[in-house]
Write a protein that holds these residues in place. Structure first.
Motif, mmCIF file in Angstrom:
data_model
loop_
_atom_site.group_PDB
_atom_site.id
_atom_site.type_symbol
_atom_site.label_atom_id
_atom_site.label_comp_id
_atom_site.label_asym_id
_atom_site.label_seq_id
_atom_site.Cartn_x
_atom_site.Cartn_y
_atom_site.Cartn_z
ATOM 1 N N LYS A 84 0.811 -1.211 0.000
ATOM 2 C CA LYS A 84 0.000 0.000 0.000
ATOM 3 C C LYS A 84 0.849 1.269 0.000
ATOM 4 O O LYS A 84 0.446 2.284 -0.547
ATOM 5 C CB LYS A 84 -0.927 0.011 1.209
ATOM 6 N N TYR A 85 2.027 1.203 0.614
ATOM 7 C CA TYR A 85 2.875 2.386 0.722
ATOM 8 C C TYR A 85 4.253 2.121 0.127
ATOM 9 O O TYR A 85 4.827 1.051 0.313
ATOM 10 C CB TYR A 85 3.082 2.787 2.193
ATOM 11 N N LEU A 98 2.217 9.883 -9.543
ATOM 12 C CA LEU A 98 1.802 9.999 -8.144
ATOM 13 C C LEU A 98 2.549 11.139 -7.468
ATOM 14 O O LEU A 98 3.689 11.435 -7.806
ATOM 15 C CB LEU A 98 2.101 8.707 -7.376
ATOM 16 N N PRO A 131 3.764 12.574 -3.558
ATOM 17 C CA PRO A 131 3.887 12.066 -2.190
ATOM 18 C C PRO A 131 2.629 12.384 -1.398
ATOM 19 O O PRO A 131 2.104 13.493 -1.465
ATOM 20 C CB PRO A 131 5.094 12.808 -1.630
ATOM 21 N N HIS A 132 2.133 11.410 -0.674
ATOM 22 C CA HIS A 132 0.863 11.522 0.039
ATOM 23 C C HIS A 132 1.027 12.173 1.404
ATOM 24 O O HIS A 132 0.210 12.945 1.846
ATOM 25 C CB HIS A 132 0.264 10.115 0.179
ATOM 26 N N GLU A 133 2.099 11.838 2.093
ATOM 27 C CA GLU A 133 2.305 12.305 3.460
ATOM 28 C C GLU A 133 3.784 12.185 3.793
ATOM 29 O O GLU A 133 4.548 11.638 3.025
ATOM 30 C CB GLU A 133 1.496 11.470 4.446
ATOM 31 N N GLU A 193 9.661 10.628 1.344
ATOM 32 C CA GLU A 193 8.483 10.754 0.483
ATOM 33 C C GLU A 193 7.670 9.477 0.628
ATOM 34 O O GLU A 193 8.177 8.379 0.404
ATOM 35 C CB GLU A 193 8.908 10.948 -0.968
ATOM 36 N N TYR A 206 4.430 7.435 -0.740
ATOM 37 C CA TYR A 206 3.479 7.349 -1.830
ATOM 38 C C TYR A 206 2.424 6.310 -1.478
ATOM 39 O O TYR A 206 2.749 5.222 -0.993
ATOM 40 C CB TYR A 206 4.189 6.929 -3.126
ATOM 41 N N LEU A 207 1.182 6.636 -1.741
ATOM 42 C CA LEU A 207 0.074 5.715 -1.542
ATOM 43 C C LEU A 207 -0.152 5.002 -2.847
ATOM 44 O O LEU A 207 -0.471 5.615 -3.873
ATOM 45 C CB LEU A 207 -1.179 6.494 -1.120
ATOM 46 N N GLU A 231 -1.979 2.422 -5.425
ATOM 47 C CA GLU A 231 -3.333 1.938 -5.716
ATOM 48 C C GLU A 231 -3.310 0.417 -5.790
ATOM 49 O O GLU A 231 -2.362 -0.156 -6.301
ATOM 50 C CB GLU A 231 -3.830 2.513 -7.029
#
Length: 96
Positions: free
Chosen positions: A23-24, A63, A65-67, A90, A92-93, A95
């Motif tokens: 997932k990450y 993508l 970086p998500h968080e 960084e 990334y989430l 999919e």
């Protein structure tokens, strides 16, 4: 003639449960070199490789970086990294 010649008959297929998809993807500095680490949803690591690998570029293509990796949810997973490394990481989430 001996029985050791020829091709061995393949064994029965074993139906095992597979790991869920990662997932990450965390791209983080580790002592001066970039490392990409894949984690499941529960933040259990399933792979680690060089962040410069072409596969990393393909995985993060399109993508953002998500968080960051500063939150407490990353404490255990990234325990070997400094606060500065985690802040610059960084995340990334991916999919499913």
């Amino acid at each position: 003639m001996g029985q050791g010649f020829g091709m061995e008959h393949p064994g029965k297929h074993v139906h095992e449960t597979h790991e869920p998809p990662a997932k990450y993807l965390v791209v983080i500095d580790s002592g001066g070199s970039g490392v990409a680490r894949l984690f499941l949803a529960d933040r259990r690591e399933v792979a680690e490789f060089d962040a410069g690998a072409e596969e990393v570029t393909q995985m993060v293509s399109g993508l953002a970086p998500h968080e960051s990796a500063r939150g407490p949810e990353w404490d255990r997973a990234l325990a070997g990294h400094s606060a500065a490394e985690r802040a610059a990481a960084e995340v990334y989430l991916l999919e499913p």
